[in-house]
Design a protein around this motif. Sequence first.
Motif, mmCIF file in Angstrom:
data_model
loop_
_atom_site.group_PDB
_atom_site.id
_atom_site.type_symbol
_atom_site.label_atom_id
_atom_site.label_comp_id
_atom_site.label_asym_id
_atom_site.label_seq_id
_atom_site.Cartn_x
_atom_site.Cartn_y
_atom_site.Cartn_z
ATOM 1 N N SER A 26 4.181 0.374 -0.908
ATOM 2 C CA SER A 26 3.526 -0.066 0.326
ATOM 3 C C SER A 26 2.330 0.676 0.298
ATOM 4 C CB SER A 26 4.259 0.267 1.578
ATOM 5 O OG SER A 26 5.519 -0.535 1.641
ATOM 6 N N SER A 28 -1.103 0.740 3.261
ATOM 7 C CA SER A 28 -1.496 0.656 4.800
ATOM 8 C C SER A 28 -2.770 1.092 5.194
ATOM 9 C CB SER A 28 -0.191 1.098 5.779
ATOM 10 O OG SER A 28 -0.256 2.598 5.697
ATOM 11 N N ALA A 29 -3.155 0.566 6.343
ATOM 12 C CA ALA A 29 -4.494 1.291 6.852
ATOM 13 C C ALA A 29 -4.316 2.713 7.220
ATOM 14 C CB ALA A 29 -5.081 0.209 7.814
ATOM 15 N N GLN A 34 1.478 4.449 0.019
ATOM 16 C CA GLN A 34 2.286 5.460 0.446
ATOM 17 C C GLN A 34 2.685 6.539 -0.379
ATOM 18 O OE1 GLN A 34 6.359 3.564 0.578
ATOM 19 N NE2 GLN A 34 6.809 4.384 2.550
ATOM 20 N N LEU A 104 -2.467 -7.533 1.070
ATOM 21 C CA LEU A 104 -3.421 -6.450 0.901
ATOM 22 C C LEU A 104 -5.135 -6.750 0.732
ATOM 23 C CD1 LEU A 104 -3.403 -3.030 0.829
ATOM 24 C CD2 LEU A 104 -3.490 -3.251 -1.678
ATOM 25 N N VAL A 141 -8.390 0.607 3.279
ATOM 26 C CA VAL A 141 -7.336 -0.444 3.556
ATOM 27 C C VAL A 141 -7.718 -1.137 4.794
ATOM 28 C CG1 VAL A 141 -5.014 -1.231 3.753
ATOM 29 C CG2 VAL A 141 -5.618 0.775 2.164
ATOM 30 N N ASP A 144 -2.653 -4.126 5.827
ATOM 31 C CA ASP A 144 -1.525 -3.664 4.940
ATOM 32 C C ASP A 144 -0.868 -4.706 4.082
ATOM 33 O OD1 ASP A 144 -2.060 -1.900 6.866
ATOM 34 O OD2 ASP A 144 -0.445 -1.992 7.978
ATOM 35 N N GLU A 146 2.258 -4.957 0.497
ATOM 36 C CA GLU A 146 3.139 -4.590 -0.249
ATOM 37 C C GLU A 146 2.702 -5.003 -1.691
ATOM 38 O OE1 GLU A 146 5.983 -2.866 -0.103
ATOM 39 O OE2 GLU A 146 5.758 -2.799 2.235
#
Length: 157
Positions: A26, A28-29, A34, A104, A141, A144, A146
């Motif tokens: 994953s 994310s912003a 992760q 993404l 980012v 977001d 995956e």
Amino acid sequence: MAAGRLLGIARHDRPRGPMEVLDHVSVSAAGGVQGDFRGAVRPGRKPRRQISLIEAESWEAALADLGRAGDDDLQWWKRRANLLTQGIRLPRQAGAIIAIGDSLRIEVTTECDPCSRMEEIAPGLKAVLLPDWRGGALGRVIADGEIALGDEIRIIE
């Protein structure tokens, strides 16, 4: 529109920590990749190097210039990059948007200049990574997603 593929994903949980190679993750912003220590955005700061990308073609060219093409001791993740791309030229300017997988989105912020740490990995590596953004690109980012090995990569802006 030209498209490439995501060939590699890696992260490290602390400075100089060991790289962990993954097949999906994953992004994310709020936290970048992760589990990667560089991704978290500090309050009041704008992320500049939340995620790093390098082209397989640039890595291979650098190793060839170093006389170490095909050297199993110099895997791409030793560069300490998060994502390895193939088949697409990454943008060489800030503000460009890279799309990976379904959702993404990464905004390029700057070139990932190779540091002196590259000399610890292999003498001469820093110098062969300097031309034409061979060391990769840094970004933040903006959407977001995956991602997994084999995902499509496109330049959308």
